[in-house]
Design an enzyme around this catalytic site. Structure first.
Site, PDB file in Angstrom:
ATOM      1  N   HIS A 100      17.543  25.445  -1.258  1.00 40.62           N
ATOM      2  CA  HIS A 100      17.056  24.115  -0.887  1.00 40.62           C
ATOM      3  C   HIS A 100      17.151  23.128  -2.041  1.00 40.62           C
ATOM      4  CE1 HIS A 100      15.080  27.078   1.793  1.00 40.62           C
ATOM      5  NE2 HIS A 100      15.452  26.208   2.701  1.00 40.62           N
ATOM      6  N   HIS A 120      17.739  21.753   4.693  1.00 42.93           N
ATOM      7  CA  HIS A 120      18.414  21.378   5.902  1.00 42.93           C
ATOM      8  C   HIS A 120      19.061  20.005   5.736  1.00 42.93           C
ATOM      9  CE1 HIS A 120      14.367  19.643   6.349  1.00 42.93           C
ATOM     10  NE2 HIS A 120      14.791  18.896   7.345  1.00 42.93           N
ATOM     11  N   GLY A 154      20.234  20.876  11.952  1.00 39.21           N
ATOM     12  CA  GLY A 154      20.559  19.756  12.821  1.00 39.21           C
ATOM     13  C   GLY A 154      22.039  19.543  13.067  1.00 39.21           C
ATOM     14  N   MET A 174      21.604  27.163  14.686  1.00 33.86           N
ATOM     15  CA  MET A 174      20.628  28.056  15.300  1.00 33.86           C
ATOM     16  C   MET A 174      20.285  27.606  16.723  1.00 33.86           C
ATOM     17  SD  MET A 174      17.001  29.465  13.788  1.00 33.86           S
ATOM     18  CE  MET A 174      16.240  27.853  13.651  1.00 33.86           C
ATOM     19  N   SER A 175      19.565  26.506  16.869  1.00 38.85           N
ATOM     20  CA  SER A 175      19.065  26.115  18.187  1.00 38.85           C
ATOM     21  C   SER A 175      20.202  25.821  19.162  1.00 38.85           C
ATOM     22  CB  SER A 175      18.126  24.910  18.072  1.00 38.85           C
ATOM     23  OG  SER A 175      18.781  23.826  17.454  1.00 38.85           O
TER      24      SER A 175
END
Length: 199
Positions: A100, A120, A154, A174-175
């Site tokens: 990060h 992210h 995102g 991922m999502s």
């Protein structure tokens, strides 16, 4: 070649989890990373072996989140790496790390990991209270290390071209993989968005 990587999340999966993994693996992403933060250790290991069986069936590489004492391909957080240095992971032959900051990316490279996952990058429902680090951060990470850098956070077919143009070696999603209607069509859209060949 720009890589498309699926990171799993059972809680956001819109159907039976292993059915979804089968659909994803058959669509041939470049890697699956099995991640399930809310699963017990025993349950996690049980699911991990099932995911590995499916990924092996379709010849898709698969990394398991943590558990370097059991699995040869693992993905680690920086605290995990600092607690279990690579010198103690003789069983593992492919290790990635979530980072990060630029400093963490450099540290991970110096520790000997094979790749870093930086994020992210864009706003994501997975981390609604944290501001995204953005493309400038991603570019800086890419310029600071020699190992592959995969972006996460995102990313979708509409913005993945920005990830590819920032110097990243791939994108982790991922999502999108967990909730899309058709994983095969979704991965085609991702590859098209990143302007890379399907073959």
């Amino acid at each position: 070649m720009f890589k498309i990587i699926c990171v799993t999340d059972r809680k956001s999966c819109k159907e039976d989890f292993l059915t979804r993994i089968e659909k994803i693996a058959s669509a041939k992403p470049d890697r699956i990373i099995f991640r399930d933060k809310k699963c017990s250790d025993e349950g996690y290991t049980k699911f991990a072996f099932k995911v590995l069986d499916i990924s092996d069936k379709y010849d898709v590489p698969c990394s398991i989140y943590f558990h370097p004492e059991i699995f040869s391909n693992v993905h680690m957080t920086m605290p995990m790496l600092q607690h279990f240095p690579l010198s103690e992971m003789n069983f593992c032959h492919f290790i990635g790390a979530s980072v990060h900051s630029v400093e963490e990316a450099v540290e991970a490279e110096n520790m000997g990991v094979d790749y870093v996952m930086a994020g992210h990058i864009f706003a994501t429902q997975c981390k609604p209270d944290l501001a995204p680090r953005g493309l400038d951060f991603l570019r800086e990470v890419c310029e600071s290390v020699k190992i592959p850098v995969y972006a996460i956070g995102g990313i979708n077919p509409q913005n993945i071209s920005q990830i590819a143009q920032s110097g990243a070696d791939g994108a982790c999603i991922m999502s999108g993989f967990m909730a899309c209607e058709n994983p095969a069509e979704y991965i085609k859209d991702l590859r098209k968005g990143a302007e890379i060949s399907e073959f």
